[in-house]
Motif scaffolding. Structure first.
Motif, PDB file in Angstrom:
ATOM      1  N   LEU A 233       0.809  -1.226   0.000  1.00 19.82           N
ATOM      2  CA  LEU A 233       0.000   0.000   0.000  1.00 19.82           C
ATOM      3  C   LEU A 233       0.838   1.270   0.000  1.00 19.82           C
ATOM      4  O   LEU A 233       0.293   2.364  -0.172  1.00 19.82           O
ATOM      5  N   ASN A 234       2.155   1.139   0.193  1.00 27.19           N
ATOM      6  CA  ASN A 234       3.010   2.327   0.238  1.00 27.19           C
ATOM      7  C   ASN A 234       3.702   2.619  -1.089  1.00 27.19           C
ATOM      8  O   ASN A 234       4.582   3.482  -1.154  1.00 27.19           O
ATOM      9  N   VAL A 236       4.773   4.237  -4.348  1.00 29.06           N
ATOM     10  CA  VAL A 236       4.710   5.611  -4.849  1.00 29.06           C
ATOM     11  C   VAL A 236       5.081   5.666  -6.330  1.00 29.06           C
ATOM     12  O   VAL A 236       4.451   6.361  -7.113  1.00 29.06           O
ATOM     13  N   SER A 262      -4.475  -2.357  -8.456  1.00 28.24           N
ATOM     14  CA  SER A 262      -3.497  -2.477  -7.365  1.00 28.24           C
ATOM     15  C   SER A 262      -2.484  -1.341  -7.384  1.00 28.24           C
ATOM     16  O   SER A 262      -1.727  -1.153  -6.423  1.00 28.24           O
ATOM     17  N   LYS A 264      -3.483   1.924  -8.057  1.00 26.21           N
ATOM     18  CA  LYS A 264      -4.289   3.143  -8.091  1.00 26.21           C
ATOM     19  C   LYS A 264      -3.814   4.223  -7.122  1.00 26.21           C
ATOM     20  O   LYS A 264      -4.193   5.385  -7.267  1.00 26.21           O
ATOM     21  N   GLU A 265      -2.976   3.871  -6.139  1.00 23.95           N
ATOM     22  CA  GLU A 265      -2.505   4.849  -5.159  1.00 23.95           C
ATOM     23  C   GLU A 265      -1.136   5.427  -5.494  1.00 23.95           C
ATOM     24  O   GLU A 265      -0.605   6.242  -4.733  1.00 23.95           O
ATOM     25  N   GLU A 267       1.931   7.619  -7.247  1.00 26.48           N
ATOM     26  CA  GLU A 267       2.046   9.018  -7.650  1.00 26.48           C
ATOM     27  C   GLU A 267       2.791   9.191  -8.970  1.00 26.48           C
ATOM     28  O   GLU A 267       2.579  10.176  -9.676  1.00 26.48           O
ATOM     29  N   PHE A 291     -12.529   2.379 -10.220  1.00 25.82           N
ATOM     30  CA  PHE A 291     -11.413   3.000  -9.515  1.00 25.82           C
ATOM     31  C   PHE A 291     -10.807   4.090 -10.375  1.00 25.82           C
ATOM     32  O   PHE A 291     -10.980   4.130 -11.598  1.00 25.82           O
ATOM     33  N   PHE A 293      -7.070   6.799 -10.512  1.00 23.27           N
ATOM     34  CA  PHE A 293      -5.718   7.067 -10.028  1.00 23.27           C
ATOM     35  C   PHE A 293      -5.718   8.450  -9.369  1.00 23.27           C
ATOM     36  O   PHE A 293      -5.212   9.415  -9.930  1.00 23.27           O
ATOM     37  N   ASN A 294      -6.272   8.497  -8.174  1.00 18.33           N
ATOM     38  CA  ASN A 294      -6.515   9.787  -7.527  1.00 18.33           C
ATOM     39  C   ASN A 294      -5.266  10.464  -6.985  1.00 18.33           C
ATOM     40  O   ASN A 294      -5.326  11.640  -6.607  1.00 18.33           O
ATOM     41  N   LYS A 295      -4.139   9.741  -6.931  1.00 19.52           N
ATOM     42  CA  LYS A 295      -2.892  10.336  -6.446  1.00 19.52           C
ATOM     43  C   LYS A 295      -1.859  10.504  -7.550  1.00 19.52           C
ATOM     44  O   LYS A 295      -0.761  11.017  -7.303  1.00 19.52           O
TER      45      LYS A 295
END
Length: 332
Positions: A233-234, A236, A262, A264-265, A267, A291, A293-295
């Motif tokens: 989850l981390n 980037v 997987s 989507k978080e 940057e 979903f 890619f909000n970040k």
């Protein structure tokens, strides 16, 4: 310039080694082209290890080799150096050569080769544990400073040694696996230290599973395999440079969308343009996905050919990247 090189090359051996210790490993290796003196600094220290014909478990063989590798990490010189390990097994097992290049900044590069070019398909499982011979305080200490590990040309002959080696690297921060012919399945489970992972140019890989909780950067290059990201989850920064396409693997849209979900978080994302085009041609409408890619702030889109279909697929993908700040399009 040549006069300057000659002047520096005339310095005492210990001072030249000190100069190497101040350079990143990649730049330090390049000094071997300067002159014979510099090339001699990279002459491998050879260790021959003979394994007799007496019954010996794989665990015992690996333990003995890793004890030697621990010696490399504890060696006197705090500067780049090369060790050549010649592993001579009894009849029925293939001999192996390992070039171990130690950097000055807690990094080690291993390149594996066999005296006979015999390939074989294999699976590789890398898991950090506190079991086995890593319980030995002296042994464990020799790996406690290792932060960067680069594995190149791992074969089916070396898989058990590599697994045992990785289990001892409890504080490893960066791992690169490269050019492993025959590697079909790779399963990596790391603890709370591994932050950077790269898997590059392993042409036979079909399945890749990664479970490491603080992983921040993941780079993959080659044919598209099944990629399973578990407990990551981390993340980037992700690179999916799928320059070799699908290969012989078969996928459906749902499998690819699960992979994208997987990520989507993240940057920063680098992705091959053909993959987006493939999804669009299969009927995927990105703005209708569950979903986004909000970040995602930076997107790097790579392809060998930029045509209308690929441009349209890119425009479609941008609908799920609402805060994108930078877009780079690169043709390769």
């Amino acid at each position: 310039m040549e006069d300057m090189i000659d002047l520096i090359s005339g310095l005492p051996f210990e001072i030249l080694r000190r100069i190497l210790s101040l350079l990143p490993l990649e730049e330090a290796v390049r000094t071997s082209t300067l002159s014979t003196v510099w090339r001699n600094l990279w002459t491998p220290f050879q260790v021959d290890m003979d394994f007799d014909a007496n019954p010996r478990t794989i665990h015992e063989d690996c333990k003995r080799v890793i004890q030697v590798i621990g010696t490399i990490l504890r060696s006197y010189y705090d500067c780049p150096e090369v060790w050549k390990l010649c592993l001579n097994f009894p009849e029925g097992k293939k001999d192996m050569i390992v070039l171990a290049t130690k950097g000055a900044e807690n990094e080690v590069h291993f390149e594996f080769s066999k005296r006979e070019k015999i390939s074989g398909k294999f699976k590789l499982k890398l898991e950090q544990t506190c079991q086995g011979f890593s319980n030995n305080p002296t042994k464990k200490a020799s790996f406690s400073l290792l932060k960067t590990l680069h594995l190149r040309s791992v074969s089916h002959v070396a898989k058990d040694l590599v697994s045992a080696l990785f289990s001892n690297c409890q504080l490893l921060e960066s791992l690169k696996i490269e050019k492993c012919v025959g590697l079909e399945s790779l399963d990596i489970k790391a603890g709370n230290c591994l932050q950077n992972l790269a898997v590059l140019d392993c042409p036979d890989i079909v399945d890749l599973t990664i479970s490491t909780p603080i992983l921040e950067s993941f780079s993959y290059q080659g044919v598209l395999p099944q990629i399973h990201l578990v407990n990551t989850l981390n993340l980037v920064h992700v690179v999916l440079y799928l320059k070799d396409g699908l290969g012989s693997n078969e996928f459906d849209c749902e499998e690819i969308l699960l992979l994208l979900a997987s990520l989507k978080e993240v940057e920063i994302l680098t992705i091959s343009g053909w993959l987006l085009e493939w999804l669009c041609s299969a009927g995927v409408i990105f703005r209708c996905l569950r979903f986004q890619f909000n970040k995602l702030k930076e997107l790097r889109w790579i392809d060998s050919l930029i045509n209308r279909a690929k441009r349209d697929s890119l425009a479609c993908f941008l609908n799920v990247a609402p805060i994108l700040e930078r877009l780079f399009i690169k043709q390769q």
